[in-house]
Design an enzyme around this catalytic site. Structure first.
Site, mmCIF file in Angstrom:
data_model
loop_
_atom_site.group_PDB
_atom_site.id
_atom_site.type_symbol
_atom_site.label_atom_id
_atom_site.label_comp_id
_atom_site.label_asym_id
_atom_site.label_seq_id
_atom_site.Cartn_x
_atom_site.Cartn_y
_atom_site.Cartn_z
ATOM 1 N N GLY A 113 47.535 48.144 21.576
ATOM 2 C CA GLY A 113 47.395 49.126 22.651
ATOM 3 C C GLY A 113 46.406 48.644 23.692
ATOM 4 O O GLY A 113 46.577 47.578 24.270
ATOM 5 N N THR B 292 44.309 48.496 27.299
ATOM 6 C CA THR B 292 44.817 48.470 28.668
ATOM 7 C C THR B 292 46.109 47.675 28.769
ATOM 8 O O THR B 292 47.074 48.106 29.414
ATOM 9 C CB THR B 292 43.763 47.881 29.618
ATOM 10 O OG1 THR B 292 42.551 48.639 29.519
ATOM 11 C CG2 THR B 292 44.258 47.929 31.058
ATOM 12 N N ALA B 293 46.162 46.501 28.137
ATOM 13 C CA ALA B 293 47.354 45.654 28.234
ATOM 14 C C ALA B 293 48.572 46.339 27.615
ATOM 15 O O ALA B 293 49.648 46.403 28.220
ATOM 16 C CB ALA B 293 47.100 44.313 27.567
ATOM 17 N N GLU C 62 36.557 46.766 33.946
ATOM 18 C CA GLU C 62 36.325 47.932 34.792
ATOM 19 C C GLU C 62 36.556 47.681 36.277
ATOM 20 O O GLU C 62 36.564 48.624 37.062
ATOM 21 C CB GLU C 62 34.893 48.425 34.584
ATOM 22 C CG GLU C 62 34.628 48.880 33.152
ATOM 23 C CD GLU C 62 33.161 49.166 32.902
ATOM 24 O OE1 GLU C 62 32.876 50.075 32.115
ATOM 25 O OE2 GLU C 62 32.300 48.489 33.495
ATOM 26 N N ALA C 63 36.702 46.443 36.694
ATOM 27 C CA ALA C 63 36.887 46.128 38.116
ATOM 28 C C ALA C 63 38.265 45.519 38.338
ATOM 29 O O ALA C 63 38.798 44.827 37.472
ATOM 30 C CB ALA C 63 35.797 45.173 38.594
ATOM 31 N N LYS D 84 36.377 49.872 45.505
ATOM 32 C CA LYS D 84 35.816 48.512 45.545
ATOM 33 C C LYS D 84 36.344 47.776 46.765
ATOM 34 O O LYS D 84 37.552 47.635 46.942
ATOM 35 C CB LYS D 84 36.196 47.756 44.266
ATOM 36 C CG LYS D 84 35.767 46.299 44.260
ATOM 37 C CD LYS D 84 36.277 45.588 43.021
ATOM 38 C CE LYS D 84 35.984 44.095 43.089
ATOM 39 N NZ LYS D 84 36.532 43.359 41.931
ATOM 40 N N THR E 50 40.393 39.619 37.537
ATOM 41 C CA THR E 50 41.836 39.361 37.558
ATOM 42 C C THR E 50 42.564 39.759 36.278
ATOM 43 O O THR E 50 43.779 39.572 36.193
ATOM 44 C CB THR E 50 42.094 37.867 37.822
ATOM 45 O OG1 THR E 50 41.355 37.086 36.867
ATOM 46 C CG2 THR E 50 41.651 37.485 39.233
ATOM 47 N N ILE F 127 43.472 42.633 34.668
ATOM 48 C CA ILE F 127 44.555 43.625 34.733
ATOM 49 C C ILE F 127 45.682 43.119 35.630
ATOM 50 O O ILE F 127 46.865 43.346 35.353
ATOM 51 C CB ILE F 127 44.012 44.983 35.205
ATOM 52 C CG1 ILE F 127 43.081 45.560 34.138
ATOM 53 C CG2 ILE F 127 45.151 45.962 35.510
ATOM 54 C CD1 ILE F 127 42.413 46.858 34.520
#
Length: 505
Positions: free
Chosen positions: A14, A16-17, A50-51, A79, A344, A346
């Site tokens: 699971g 984020t990816a 987070e960025a 951002k 980079t 995400i």
């Protein structure tokens, strides 16, 4: 032509990816696929991504998410770029902003005019000619212009809580039919004839079969790496940092619309402002600094009270030799580790999914060309991003510091050496193979890291010398004036999220 065969897709892992994959596949494959995601609450996620970069809009828009709802549910902020402090030398800083820098005149690129203006002594800092940098320096942001209400020209991305983002994507995916199975993967079953993955064998003797598998199992890479034996390509000779420490701290009253990256004796520190806290981390090379030393240095440079103890994350920069093998594609950390310096991670997940959706067909017995194309384009993308990150390290004047002295001695990848040489000779770039970073990004970092062209294009000589200074002055002033009409970043976030910031304070 017959209807494509429905796909039975199994996502392993699971975070984020995994949930990004589930959400995108559910949105765009619809009834063409059944999607099952297997994860275990007993296995944690890295969860510090987070960025982001502006390509995140492709994901937000593609899924049809409402921006204000997204901001509220993920405690997100905006951002405009990254401020790099002390990377070239102590006391030096520059901003790698999103969006365009300057404005060309006819066929004359802006950078060439700036180089000529610098030679004539009439040019300011390169960042003076970026609207994003002007807004960053003032701490201001809005998606609409304060004068006429039209969309601004600001290019932007987000900072957000990665765990909350994954939960939002999970809700989205499950609402669209994705089935989640809780369980630990104990082994991978393969087809004895083709070598393809047949099923995941879970605890309590459960089996999850599928026709196509996506490996989101993180550093373990249980499917692509372990089961299918795809080797890992080690990039430590280019990127020697191998450890990160992460720690959250209390939020600040000032809400900066940018990420901060501060060079340290054996690596660098990040600072990311969210609505409810600040994300902090220290990436370093363990050959030059111990974990205890790195932790002490990080805590000494955290703004606000730390909310936890620093959490170490060990890693090796690099990628899998292939990203798609047999009937399995790896995404996220299962595919490789790209240092988070330019945010980079995400993007690489969503670009991999976009590539997969373009190339995947319903006939999984005949995907040789698609698989080869996917791997070729993925390797190019990863290598070009790697080159961009390596540039920050090798171009430095921090002499007398063992780590930074070592970085200057790194043998450059041939593709990066060529880019630097071309910029030094002519102040030019050639974008190849749809690489991620555009000329303005390369230019800001090259110049910010002290790499300057030896000359400028003869095209710039078509503007009389006495006109270059006024042109540059007018351009810089126009960006400052536009930025001054914008609200503070904090006020704009509050306008979209209501009293959420006050509740966090």
């Amino acid at each position: 032509m017959t209807d494509p065969t429905p796909l039975d897709i199994v996502i392993a892992g699971g975070g984020t990816a995994g949930w990004t994959a589930a959400a995108i596949l559910a949105r765009f494959l619809g009834n063409r696929a059944t999607i099952t995601l297997v994860e275990s609450d007993a296995i944690g996620t890295v969860g510090v991504g987070e960025a982001t970069i502006p390509q995140i809009h492709n994901l937000i828009i593609g899924l049809g998410l409402d921006q204000a709802d997204f901001l509220r549910r993920t405690n997100a902020t905006f951002k405009l770029g990254i401020e790099f402090s002390d990377w070239l030398r102590p006391g030096h800083r520059y901003i790698h902003s999103f969006g365009q820098v300057g404005r060309g005149v006819g066929l004359i690129p802006f950078r060439q005019l700036w180089l000529r203006g610098r030679h004539l002594g009439v040019a300011g800092d390169y960042g003076d000619y970026s609207y994003n940098v002007a807004a960053t320096r003032l701490g201001r942001f809005a998606t609409t212009d304060g004068r006429d209400g039209k969309p601004t020209d600001l290019a932007y991305a987000y900072h957000f809580d990665a765990a909350l983002f994954a939960q939002m994507l999970r809700d989205y995916a499950e609402e669209r039919g994705v089935r989640r199975v809780e369980g630990l993967i104990e082994r991978i079953e393969r087809n004895g004839e083709t070598g393809d993955i047949r099923a995941l064998r879970l605890d309590r003797d459960r089996e999850i079969a599928g026709s196509f598998f996506i490996d989101c199992t993180g550093f373990r890479s249980l499917l692509l790496g372990d089961a299918l034996g795809v080797p890992f390509v080690d990039w430590r000779r280019f990127l020697p940092c191998d450890t990160a420490l992460a720690v959250p701290s209390e939020m600040r009253a000032e809400l900066r619309p940018y990420t901060q990256s501060m060079a340290r004796p054996a690596g660098w520190q990040w600072r990311i402002p969210l609505q409810h806290r600040t994300g902090n981390g220290h990436v370093f090379c363990s050959a030059f600094m111990s974990v205890d030393e790195a932790s002490e240095l990080l805590l000494a440079n955290v703004e606000g009270k730390p909310l936890a103890d620093p959490r170490p994350i060990r890693f090796t920069s690099g990628r899998r030799q292939e990203f798609w093998s047999h009937n399995c594609v790896a995404l996220g950390l299962a595919a490789g580790f790209m240092e988070p310096l330019e945010s980079t991670s995400i993007h690489l997940v969503q670009s991999g999914l976009g590539r997969l959706l373009t190339l995947l067909s319903g006939d999984l017995s005949n995907v040789g060309t698609a698989r080869d194309t996917f791997n070729r384009l993925s390797v190019i993308e990863w290598q070009r991003i790697r080159d961009f990150i390596v540039l920050h390290y090798v171009a430095n004047d921090r002499t007398g510091e063992p780590f930074w002295d070592h970085c200057r001695s790194i043998e450059l990848p041939a593709t990066l050496a060529e880019k630097i040489a071309l910029f030094r000779e002519a102040g030019a770039f050639v974008r190849e193979e749809e690489e991620l970073f555009l000329d303005d990004s390369w230019g800001q970092v090259m110049i910010g890291q002290g790499i300057m062209p030896q000359s400028w294009s003869p095209l710039a000589d078509n503007v009389p010398g006495q006109d270059v200074g006024p042109f540059l002055d007018t351009l810089a002033k126009s960006y400052r004036v536009k930025a001054e009409t914008l609200p503070s970043h904090r006020d704009f976030v509050t306008s979209l999220t209501g009293d959420a910031l006050e509740k966090h304070a």
